[in-house]
Design a protein around this motif. Sequence first.
Motif, PDB file in Angstrom:
ATOM      1  N   SER A 136       0.840  -1.193   0.000  1.00 16.91           N
ATOM      2  CA  SER A 136       0.000   0.000   0.000  1.00 16.91           C
ATOM      3  C   SER A 136       0.877   1.246   0.000  1.00 16.91           C
ATOM      4  CB  SER A 136      -0.903   0.018   1.233  1.00 16.91           C
ATOM      5  OG  SER A 136      -0.117   0.171   2.409  1.00 16.91           O
ATOM      6  N   LEU A 137       0.292   2.382  -0.361  1.00 15.18           N
ATOM      7  CA  LEU A 137       1.032   3.642  -0.380  1.00 15.18           C
ATOM      8  C   LEU A 137       1.575   3.964   1.012  1.00 15.18           C
ATOM      9  CD1 LEU A 137       1.693   5.949  -2.415  1.00 15.18           C
ATOM     10  CD2 LEU A 137      -0.262   7.174  -1.477  1.00 15.18           C
ATOM     11  N   GLU A 138       0.762   3.706   2.026  1.00 13.31           N
ATOM     12  CA  GLU A 138       1.196   3.980   3.406  1.00 13.31           C
ATOM     13  C   GLU A 138       2.413   3.141   3.773  1.00 13.31           C
ATOM     14  OE1 GLU A 138      -0.543   3.232   7.884  1.00 13.31           O
ATOM     15  OE2 GLU A 138      -1.942   3.974   6.365  1.00 13.31           O
ATOM     16  N   GLU A 139       2.406   1.867   3.377  1.00 12.11           N
ATOM     17  CA  GLU A 139       3.529   0.990   3.692  1.00 12.11           C
ATOM     18  C   GLU A 139       4.769   1.387   2.903  1.00 12.11           C
ATOM     19  OE1 GLU A 139       5.752  -1.864   5.565  1.00 12.11           O
ATOM     20  OE2 GLU A 139       3.810  -1.016   6.091  1.00 12.11           O
ATOM     21  N   GLN A 140       4.596   1.756   1.619  1.00 10.15           N
ATOM     22  CA  GLN A 140       5.737   2.212   0.818  1.00 10.15           C
ATOM     23  C   GLN A 140       6.381   3.438   1.458  1.00 10.15           C
ATOM     24  OE1 GLN A 140       5.335   2.620  -3.475  1.00 10.15           O
ATOM     25  NE2 GLN A 140       3.583   1.248  -3.473  1.00 10.15           N
ATOM     26  N   LEU A 141       5.539   4.357   1.919  1.00 11.41           N
ATOM     27  CA  LEU A 141       6.050   5.577   2.548  1.00 11.41           C
ATOM     28  C   LEU A 141       6.806   5.238   3.830  1.00 11.41           C
ATOM     29  CD1 LEU A 141       5.829   8.584   1.760  1.00 11.41           C
ATOM     30  CD2 LEU A 141       3.964   8.797   3.402  1.00 11.41           C
ATOM     31  N   ARG A 142       6.292   4.271   4.572  1.00  6.56           N
ATOM     32  CA  ARG A 142       6.940   3.870   5.820  1.00  6.56           C
ATOM     33  C   ARG A 142       8.308   3.218   5.533  1.00  6.56           C
ATOM     34  NH1 ARG A 142       2.996   1.192   7.768  1.00  6.56           N
ATOM     35  NH2 ARG A 142       2.253   2.779   9.217  1.00  6.56           N
ATOM     36  N   VAL A 143       8.356   2.351   4.525  1.00  6.49           N
ATOM     37  CA  VAL A 143       9.593   1.629   4.210  1.00  6.49           C
ATOM     38  C   VAL A 143      10.644   2.557   3.612  1.00  6.49           C
ATOM     39  CG1 VAL A 143      10.599  -0.113   2.664  1.00  6.49           C
ATOM     40  CG2 VAL A 143       8.480  -0.612   3.911  1.00  6.49           C
ATOM     41  N   LEU A 144      10.249   3.365   2.628  1.00  4.03           N
ATOM     42  CA  LEU A 144      11.219   4.124   1.847  1.00  4.03           C
ATOM     43  C   LEU A 144      11.542   5.503   2.411  1.00  4.03           C
ATOM     44  CD1 LEU A 144       9.981   3.352  -1.778  1.00  4.03           C
ATOM     45  CD2 LEU A 144      11.972   2.401  -0.620  1.00  4.03           C
ATOM     46  N   VAL A 145      10.610   6.084   3.177  1.00  6.59           N
ATOM     47  CA  VAL A 145      10.794   7.472   3.611  1.00  6.59           C
ATOM     48  C   VAL A 145      10.857   7.598   5.127  1.00  6.59           C
ATOM     49  CG1 VAL A 145       9.866   9.812   3.482  1.00  6.59           C
ATOM     50  CG2 VAL A 145       9.652   8.286   1.507  1.00  6.59           C
ATOM     51  N   THR A 146       9.753   7.243   5.782  1.00 10.77           N
ATOM     52  CA  THR A 146       9.686   7.458   7.230  1.00 10.77           C
ATOM     53  C   THR A 146      10.785   6.710   7.971  1.00 10.77           C
ATOM     54  OG1 THR A 146       7.282   7.572   6.964  1.00 10.77           O
ATOM     55  CG2 THR A 146       8.133   7.457   9.200  1.00 10.77           C
ATOM     56  N   GLY A 147      10.977   5.422   7.640  1.00 12.02           N
ATOM     57  CA  GLY A 147      11.989   4.622   8.317  1.00 12.02           C
ATOM     58  C   GLY A 147      13.376   5.232   8.249  1.00 12.02           C
ATOM     59  N   PRO A 148      13.872   5.532   7.036  1.00 14.03           N
ATOM     60  CA  PRO A 148      15.200   6.153   6.938  1.00 14.03           C
ATOM     61  C   PRO A 148      15.288   7.522   7.629  1.00 14.03           C
ATOM     62  CG  PRO A 148      14.584   5.176   4.838  1.00 14.03           C
ATOM     63  CD  PRO A 148      13.375   5.086   5.713  1.00 14.03           C
ATOM     64  N   VAL A 149      14.228   8.350   7.525  1.00 12.95           N
ATOM     65  CA  VAL A 149      14.270   9.686   8.126  1.00 12.95           C
ATOM     66  C   VAL A 149      14.330   9.614   9.647  1.00 12.95           C
ATOM     67  CG1 VAL A 149      12.960  11.843   8.434  1.00 12.95           C
ATOM     68  CG2 VAL A 149      13.182  10.843   6.161  1.00 12.95           C
ATOM     69  N   LEU A 150      13.782   8.556  10.230  1.00 12.19           N
ATOM     70  CA  LEU A 150      13.813   8.399  11.689  1.00 12.19           C
ATOM     71  C   LEU A 150      15.244   8.399  12.236  1.00 12.19           C
ATOM     72  CD1 LEU A 150      11.006   5.730  12.298  1.00 12.19           C
ATOM     73  CD2 LEU A 150      11.116   8.031  13.313  1.00 12.19           C
ATOM     74  N   ARG A 151      16.214   8.056  11.390  1.00 12.72           N
ATOM     75  CA  ARG A 151      17.617   7.987  11.827  1.00 12.72           C
ATOM     76  C   ARG A 151      18.278   9.365  11.843  1.00 12.72           C
ATOM     77  NH1 ARG A 151      19.896   2.688   8.503  1.00 12.72           N
ATOM     78  NH2 ARG A 151      18.082   1.335   8.830  1.00 12.72           N
ATOM     79  N   ARG A 152      17.583  10.368  11.321  1.00 18.48           N
ATOM     80  CA  ARG A 152      18.169  11.707  11.209  1.00 18.48           C
ATOM     81  C   ARG A 152      17.699  12.590  12.370  1.00 18.48           C
ATOM     82  NH1 ARG A 152      20.508  15.253   7.503  1.00 18.48           N
ATOM     83  NH2 ARG A 152      19.615  17.348   7.373  1.00 18.48           N
TER      84      ARG A 152
END
Length: 451
Positions: A136-152
Amino acid sequence: MEEQSKANADSTAILQLPTVDFAASTVHRTCLEGTRKAVLQMIWDWANDDASDKPIFWLCDIAGSGKSTVATSALETWQREGALGGRFFFSIASNEASTTGKFCSTIARDLAHYIPQLMPGIADAIKRNPSFLRSSLEEQLRVLVTGPVLRRQQRVILVIDAVDECKSGTQRKQLLDALCVAVQECKKLKIFMTSRPDPVIQSTLGAISIKAKVENRLHDVNHIDNVDDIAAYIHRSLDEILSPDKRQRLVEKAQGLFIWASTACRMLNSEATWDTPENIYDRLISVDKAGDIDDVYGLIFERIDPKAQESMCKMLALLLAAFEPLTVDEVQDILTHVKVRGSVKVLVQNLGSVLSVDERTQLIQFRHPTLVEYLRRCSMTPATSKFSIKLAEAHGQAASWCLNRLTSRTDGLKFNICQIESSFFLNKQIPNLADRISKFIPRQLQKNSNK
């Protein structure tokens, strides 16, 4: 050595992400220096407030008010500051850019480009979730965007322009729902978005408390700075072309609509026209309704040489029918294929107030979505329109041209065109597949295969 190998593998993984090639942002410019101060200050205050409980900023205004120009100014500032994470400019002029199909993967590639420190995290996410594109779009956003940004540790801002130009109401809602979840999961993530008034967007964002909304601020003549900004733009653009009193009449005629002012200024500044600035000014002043951009578009097309009217209408119909923007040479080739005479390059030059050509790619682009909508209305009401935009005929002409290209003995399709050693390999098992495609399949043939 291992680090370099890992970096190369990360880069390869990210480059495999599908991305929207069409960049509507190349059509837009930044705000004229000294204009839009009040609105830009609201945006800077929002972006710099790390304690704010409103991670979404929604700039909502009518078509042609200058939203994309403000968005371009904002993203360039954030890019210089190192805060920009990605951008996506929806556009009804592009099939890919008017859907959310490649939204998340395009943003992810931007993240890796603008903030290289996030590249390993994005690449790892891709490797751990090889089938994420089916999520889903929500899951794609979580995998590709939100997850990596959490490290910043620092804030990351995404710029999403013209959400209303995402054609599917369902997709618009899914996107906004996913963005709302993302900013709540990742406190360092901020979203700056623009749109026209849209019932789907309003119903989705209207009741939520995590947004800051600025509505009808860019065109309302009750805000004196809007009139002052348009006056500054017109007086600076036409300083050596019209007298001060005539420039002021154009300011009043624009009625706060920036697209009216900018299109009128391009008409008056055009070096390709055979008409005088005084005649163009008289026609602009004589249009029936102040601020009506349709009247200006009609005036632009009326001024084209009658002998070139047929070629112009066929060219505009082809640009309207195309799934993705076409180059000058491609449109010329199609017109030659269907035996229509005329120089596309000269036509585009004469329509420079409403069309632009990207210097790098030579793609012809509509300067504003209101022109696309105007031409579509002309195509749907041929009996009442001054211009014959035959969309069905253009689709047929484009299809005939594509088929001719695909079956060409010299540049057409061939068996095993990429010289793959075995047909049993999966795409992911073929090294340097993208390089093979670029080497063995001509660019036009790639486009023809996708039309």
